[in-house]
Design an enzyme around this catalytic site. Sequence first.
Site, PDB file in Angstrom:
ATOM      1  N   LYS A 128       2.739  -2.140   6.189  1.00  0.00           N
ATOM      2  CA  LYS A 128       3.025  -2.295   4.863  1.00  0.00           C
ATOM      3  C   LYS A 128       4.297  -1.900   4.317  1.00  0.00           C
ATOM      4  O   LYS A 128       4.941  -2.454   3.247  1.00  0.00           O
ATOM      5  CB  LYS A 128       2.115  -1.539   3.974  1.00  0.00           C
ATOM      6  CG  LYS A 128       0.610  -1.858   4.288  1.00  0.00           C
ATOM      7  CD  LYS A 128       0.343  -3.251   3.367  1.00  0.00           C
ATOM      8  CE  LYS A 128      -1.095  -3.747   3.541  1.00  0.00           C
ATOM      9  NZ  LYS A 128      -1.248  -5.031   3.044  1.00  0.00           N
ATOM     10  N   SER A 152       0.832  -1.057   0.083  1.00  0.00           N
ATOM     11  CA  SER A 152      -0.139   0.008   0.022  1.00  0.00           C
ATOM     12  C   SER A 152       0.828   1.250  -0.028  1.00  0.00           C
ATOM     13  O   SER A 152       2.023   1.085   0.657  1.00  0.00           O
ATOM     14  CB  SER A 152      -0.914   0.003   1.239  1.00  0.00           C
ATOM     15  OG  SER A 152      -1.470   1.253   1.333  1.00  0.00           O
ATOM     16  N   TYR A 174      -0.715   0.207  10.590  1.00  0.00           N
ATOM     17  CA  TYR A 174      -1.021  -0.231   9.103  1.00  0.00           C
ATOM     18  C   TYR A 174       0.190   0.230   8.197  1.00  0.00           C
ATOM     19  O   TYR A 174       0.872  -0.725   7.600  1.00  0.00           O
ATOM     20  CB  TYR A 174      -2.280   0.052   8.603  1.00  0.00           C
ATOM     21  CG  TYR A 174      -2.677  -0.490   7.206  1.00  0.00           C
ATOM     22  CD1 TYR A 174      -3.025  -1.728   7.022  1.00  0.00           C
ATOM     23  CD2 TYR A 174      -2.467   0.553   6.062  1.00  0.00           C
ATOM     24  CE1 TYR A 174      -3.423  -2.033   5.772  1.00  0.00           C
ATOM     25  CE2 TYR A 174      -2.751   0.156   4.982  1.00  0.00           C
ATOM     26  CZ  TYR A 174      -3.284  -1.192   4.711  1.00  0.00           C
ATOM     27  OH  TYR A 174      -3.571  -1.751   3.521  1.00  0.00           O
TER      28      TYR A 174
END
Length: 262
Positions: free
Chosen positions: A158, A141, A154
Amino acid sequence: MSLNLDLTGRVAVVTGGTRGVGAGIARAFLQAGAEVVVCARRPPDTPVTADGRTARFRPLDLRAPDAVREFFHTVAADHGRLDCLVNNAGGTPYRLLGETAAERHARVVELNLTAPMTASLAAYDVMRGQPDGGSVIMIGSVSGTRPSPGTAAYGAAKAGLENLARSMAVEWAPRVRVNTLVLGMVRTELSALHYGDEAGVAAVGATVPLGRLAEPTEIGHACVFLASGRAGYVSGASLLVHGGGERPAFLDAATANHPKES
């Protein structure tokens, strides 16, 4: 010469492949002729199908290492091979760092970094014994390449996932190729939860240089390419699939303060 991405006879596993981006990836593999197994903790509301073919669903909690190892050996036993793993499962709620304890953030890291590593190791145990090896694809991402307020754990996971893929590509070569797709915003059935109604989705899409959000199948097409022989010399790569990225905020600020003369 046509670019033929025919995966007939190949077997692909897509984690979190029951909806959204994962279902789009699964459909693209089905369209390319592959046998597809999707896994998630709960079955899909409707089977994942494309071109009259259906992905096989198997329940799996990716945070249970023993179950993950058993899952991949079962897939290999049932189908006779395992050619591609797409580590798609993941996600996070919006939560500022200071609003909860580190343990809650650690669970986000576990799902988005540790679980793909567990799945990749289990898949590698199968692929390394095959004459043709295999391919592992991480779904990354843009959150891992820039500050991600509200989704910091998050974004950190990633970023780690992309680096992990590069290390795997070196350690597992030449038998297994490992690559990452770095995604921007994708339009799914859950888009309304993030961006609001159609007008909101369109407004968000207008901030992307290509003028819209990606479609899940477009992510799937990129996965099929990386899994195919046409990408046989591609490993340790990060392919940006984000519609051109994000327009720098300072450009809009500069335009507002210095409007063009008519």
